[in-house]
Design a protein around this motif. Structure first.
Motif, mmCIF file in Angstrom:
data_model
loop_
_atom_site.group_PDB
_atom_site.id
_atom_site.type_symbol
_atom_site.label_atom_id
_atom_site.label_comp_id
_atom_site.label_asym_id
_atom_site.label_seq_id
_atom_site.Cartn_x
_atom_site.Cartn_y
_atom_site.Cartn_z
ATOM 1 N N VAL A 99 0.868 -1.178 0.000
ATOM 2 C CA VAL A 99 0.000 0.000 0.000
ATOM 3 C C VAL A 99 0.901 1.223 0.000
ATOM 4 O O VAL A 99 1.648 1.448 0.953
ATOM 5 N N GLY A 100 0.868 2.017 -1.083
ATOM 6 C CA GLY A 100 1.761 3.156 -1.216
ATOM 7 C C GLY A 100 1.012 4.463 -1.360
ATOM 8 O O GLY A 100 -0.001 4.533 -2.062
ATOM 9 N N LYS A 101 1.516 5.494 -0.710
ATOM 10 C CA LYS A 101 0.914 6.831 -0.763
ATOM 11 C C LYS A 101 1.930 7.814 -1.325
ATOM 12 O O LYS A 101 3.105 7.744 -1.002
ATOM 13 N N ASP A 102 1.442 8.752 -2.165
ATOM 14 C CA ASP A 102 2.316 9.786 -2.698
ATOM 15 C C ASP A 102 3.498 9.102 -3.402
ATOM 16 O O ASP A 102 3.300 8.123 -4.130
ATOM 17 N N PHE A 103 4.729 9.578 -3.200
ATOM 18 C CA PHE A 103 5.841 8.969 -3.927
ATOM 19 C C PHE A 103 6.073 7.520 -3.517
ATOM 20 O O PHE A 103 6.681 6.749 -4.260
ATOM 21 N N GLY A 104 5.571 7.101 -2.337
ATOM 22 C CA GLY A 104 5.698 5.705 -1.926
ATOM 23 C C GLY A 104 5.002 4.747 -2.872
ATOM 24 O O GLY A 104 5.324 3.557 -2.921
ATOM 25 N N ALA A 105 4.035 5.281 -3.656
ATOM 26 C CA ALA A 105 3.365 4.450 -4.654
ATOM 27 C C ALA A 105 4.334 4.000 -5.736
ATOM 28 O O ALA A 105 4.186 2.906 -6.300
ATOM 29 N N ILE A 106 5.335 4.820 -6.033
ATOM 30 C CA ILE A 106 6.189 4.554 -7.192
ATOM 31 C C ILE A 106 7.093 3.344 -6.974
ATOM 32 O O ILE A 106 7.079 2.412 -7.786
ATOM 33 N N PRO A 107 7.884 3.278 -5.896
ATOM 34 C CA PRO A 107 8.646 2.042 -5.680
ATOM 35 C C PRO A 107 7.747 0.834 -5.440
ATOM 36 O O PRO A 107 8.126 -0.293 -5.741
ATOM 37 N N GLY A 108 6.532 1.081 -4.924
ATOM 38 C CA GLY A 108 5.590 -0.024 -4.763
ATOM 39 C C GLY A 108 5.198 -0.620 -6.105
ATOM 40 O O GLY A 108 5.241 -1.843 -6.306
ATOM 41 N N TYR A 109 4.827 0.232 -7.047
ATOM 42 C CA TYR A 109 4.493 -0.243 -8.392
ATOM 43 C C TYR A 109 5.699 -0.913 -9.056
ATOM 44 O O TYR A 109 5.566 -1.947 -9.727
ATOM 45 N N THR A 124 -2.605 1.990 -4.225
ATOM 46 C CA THR A 124 -1.914 3.270 -4.110
ATOM 47 C C THR A 124 -2.921 4.394 -3.897
ATOM 48 O O THR A 124 -4.066 4.306 -4.325
ATOM 49 N N LEU A 125 -2.455 5.436 -3.239
ATOM 50 C CA LEU A 125 -3.282 6.598 -2.943
ATOM 51 C C LEU A 125 -2.604 7.838 -3.500
ATOM 52 O O LEU A 125 -1.447 8.119 -3.185
ATOM 53 N N GLY A 126 -3.314 8.559 -4.361
ATOM 54 C CA GLY A 126 -2.853 9.857 -4.825
ATOM 55 C C GLY A 126 -1.927 9.849 -6.018
ATOM 56 O O GLY A 126 -1.742 10.894 -6.645
ATOM 57 N N ILE A 127 -1.344 8.710 -6.359
ATOM 58 C CA ILE A 127 -0.384 8.642 -7.462
ATOM 59 C C ILE A 127 -0.640 7.388 -8.294
ATOM 60 O O ILE A 127 -0.636 6.280 -7.754
ATOM 61 N N LEU A 251 -6.351 1.999 -7.189
ATOM 62 C CA LEU A 251 -5.914 3.382 -7.060
ATOM 63 C C LEU A 251 -7.039 4.181 -6.410
ATOM 64 O O LEU A 251 -8.155 4.212 -6.920
ATOM 65 N N ILE A 252 -6.723 4.799 -5.268
ATOM 66 C CA ILE A 252 -7.686 5.644 -4.562
ATOM 67 C C ILE A 252 -7.236 7.096 -4.728
ATOM 68 O O ILE A 252 -6.116 7.448 -4.359
ATOM 69 N N MET A 253 -8.104 7.921 -5.307
ATOM 70 C CA MET A 253 -7.783 9.329 -5.531
ATOM 71 C C MET A 253 -8.820 10.215 -4.859
ATOM 72 O O MET A 253 -10.026 9.941 -4.937
ATOM 73 N N GLY A 254 -8.360 11.266 -4.213
ATOM 74 C CA GLY A 254 -9.273 12.296 -3.739
ATOM 75 C C GLY A 254 -9.621 13.234 -4.885
ATOM 76 O O GLY A 254 -8.734 13.654 -5.633
ATOM 77 N N GLU A 255 -10.889 13.541 -5.034
ATOM 78 C CA GLU A 255 -11.308 14.454 -6.111
ATOM 79 C C GLU A 255 -10.681 15.843 -5.946
ATOM 80 O O GLU A 255 -10.490 16.564 -6.921
ATOM 81 N N LYS A 256 -10.346 16.223 -4.713
ATOM 82 C CA LYS A 256 -9.769 17.541 -4.442
ATOM 83 C C LYS A 256 -8.246 17.481 -4.298
ATOM 84 O O LYS A 256 -7.635 18.448 -3.850
ATOM 85 N N ASP A 257 -7.657 16.369 -4.655
ATOM 86 C CA ASP A 257 -6.199 16.224 -4.573
ATOM 87 C C ASP A 257 -5.547 17.082 -5.652
ATOM 88 O O ASP A 257 -5.855 16.946 -6.844
ATOM 89 N N LEU A 281 -6.340 -2.857 -12.928
ATOM 90 C CA LEU A 281 -6.466 -1.704 -12.034
ATOM 91 C C LEU A 281 -7.917 -1.288 -11.857
ATOM 92 O O LEU A 281 -8.660 -1.108 -12.817
ATOM 93 N N GLU A 282 -8.292 -1.120 -10.595
ATOM 94 C CA GLU A 282 -9.582 -0.533 -10.226
ATOM 95 C C GLU A 282 -9.294 0.881 -9.710
ATOM 96 O O GLU A 282 -8.337 1.087 -8.965
ATOM 97 N N ILE A 283 -10.108 1.854 -10.112
ATOM 98 C CA ILE A 283 -9.898 3.249 -9.719
ATOM 99 C C ILE A 283 -11.132 3.746 -8.976
ATOM 100 O O ILE A 283 -12.258 3.610 -9.458
ATOM 101 N N ILE A 284 -10.905 4.315 -7.787
ATOM 102 C CA ILE A 284 -11.997 4.854 -6.979
ATOM 103 C C ILE A 284 -11.651 6.284 -6.579
ATOM 104 O O ILE A 284 -10.553 6.548 -6.077
#
Length: 314
Positions: A99-109, A124-127, A251-257, A281-284
């Protein structure tokens, strides 16, 4: 929180700080971004552990309570891929959820692409998936010169900007600025810290106690490694071409991100082009979600994470 166990684990010659809770047979590894740290996952660690998983968050090398490499200026984001796999080895985990957030998503992927045999699935969240290197969506080339990434990539500039304040103020300023929906862009006569309005309160979901915890950890590590990885090393070629992430992904994205306003990012996600690289990939989207959606709406994000994890176990 008191049930979270803390330890140091040696990975690739460096002692990494690890926070862990739960004793399930399946492990979930949480990967933080910036200005975050293991603590950013406090809500998720407990919820995932209560759902029967072994939940683990750690400070990347050079962050928080983890050791710095000898030459941080030579580090690139691909080094964190080896770190993730090395951590699995050190903890004798054959395969894990990431589970990766922000730049942490990149090495996770990247870990999922290069070592699919070690990754059950990735959230991943945000990226979305972005391949580091000179051609990475050409994001940097299209950013305004006053954009925070552009400024922080310039050697010495962020150090001088941050150095005008104590660490706690830097974290407060970034957290408050980055919780908004607008991209942080400074004018020619401004630095990024100048964008902060001193009268602005902390986000309602981020307490003074949270701020103290973040500040105490960054007081240990400083910002030297964080400015190198990801910001100043993102264009470095890692030798990976035509990657594919074939494991299940969410991929979880905030609409206001504000990341949605990065050049090309929203179209890349909404058009489905990202699925050329991450086909499963599922996108929410979370309607009012900011860049820190997992701290802002922890119950909703926890629900999404746990439902996705549980689906992979069926």
């Amino acid at each position: 929180m008191e049930n979270i166990k803390h330890s140091h684990v040696e990975v690739k010659g460096l002692k990494l700080h690890v926070a862990e809770i739960g004793s399930g047979s399946k492990a979930v590894i949480f990967l933080h971004g910036f200005p975050e740290i293991w603590y950013t996952w406090r809500h998720q660690l407990i919820a995932v552990a209560n759902s029967g998983y072994r939940a683990i968050a750690f400070d990347f090398r050079g962050y928080g309570l983890s050791e710095h490499p000898a030459e941080p200026e030579k580090e690139i984001i691909y080094d964190l891929v080896d770190e993730i796999i090395g951590l699995l080895d050190a903890l004798t985990i054959s395969k894990a959820f990431l589970v990766g957030k922000d730049f942490g998503a990149i090495p996770g992927y990247l870990a999922a692409a290069v070592h699919p045999e070690r990754v059950d699935a990735i959230i991943t969240l945000g990226i979305p998936f972005i391949l580091p290197g000179p051609d990475s969506l050409q994001i940097h080339q299209h950013l305004p010169k006053g954009f925070y990434i552009t400024r922080w990539r310039e050697p010495g500039r962020a150090e001088a900007d941050f150095g005008r304040f104590d660490v706690k103020s830097v974290i407060r300023n970034i957290y408050t600025l980055f919780s908004g929906s607008e991209e942080p862009i400074a004018a020619d006569d401004q630095e990024i810290m100048d964008l902060y309005d001193p009268s602005a309160p902390l986000p309602p979901w981020f307490s003074e106690e949270d701020l103290e915890t973040y500040a105490s950890l960054y007081e240990k590590s400083g910002f030297k490694y964080a400015l190198q990885v990801p910001y100043r090393s993102f264009d470095t070629e890692g030798g990976l071409s035509d990657p594919k992430v074939t494991v299940p992904a969410l991929l979880i994205m905030g609409e206001k991100d504000f990341v949605c306003k990065f050049p090309g990012i929203e179209g890349y996600i909404r058009s489905g082009a990202v699925k050329n690289i991450v086909p499963n990939l599922e996108i929410i989207y979370i309607p009012e979600g900011s860049h820190f959606v997992h701290e802002q709406f922890p119950e909703k994000v926890n629900q999404l994470i746990i439902e996705f994890l549980d689906k992979q176990r069926i």
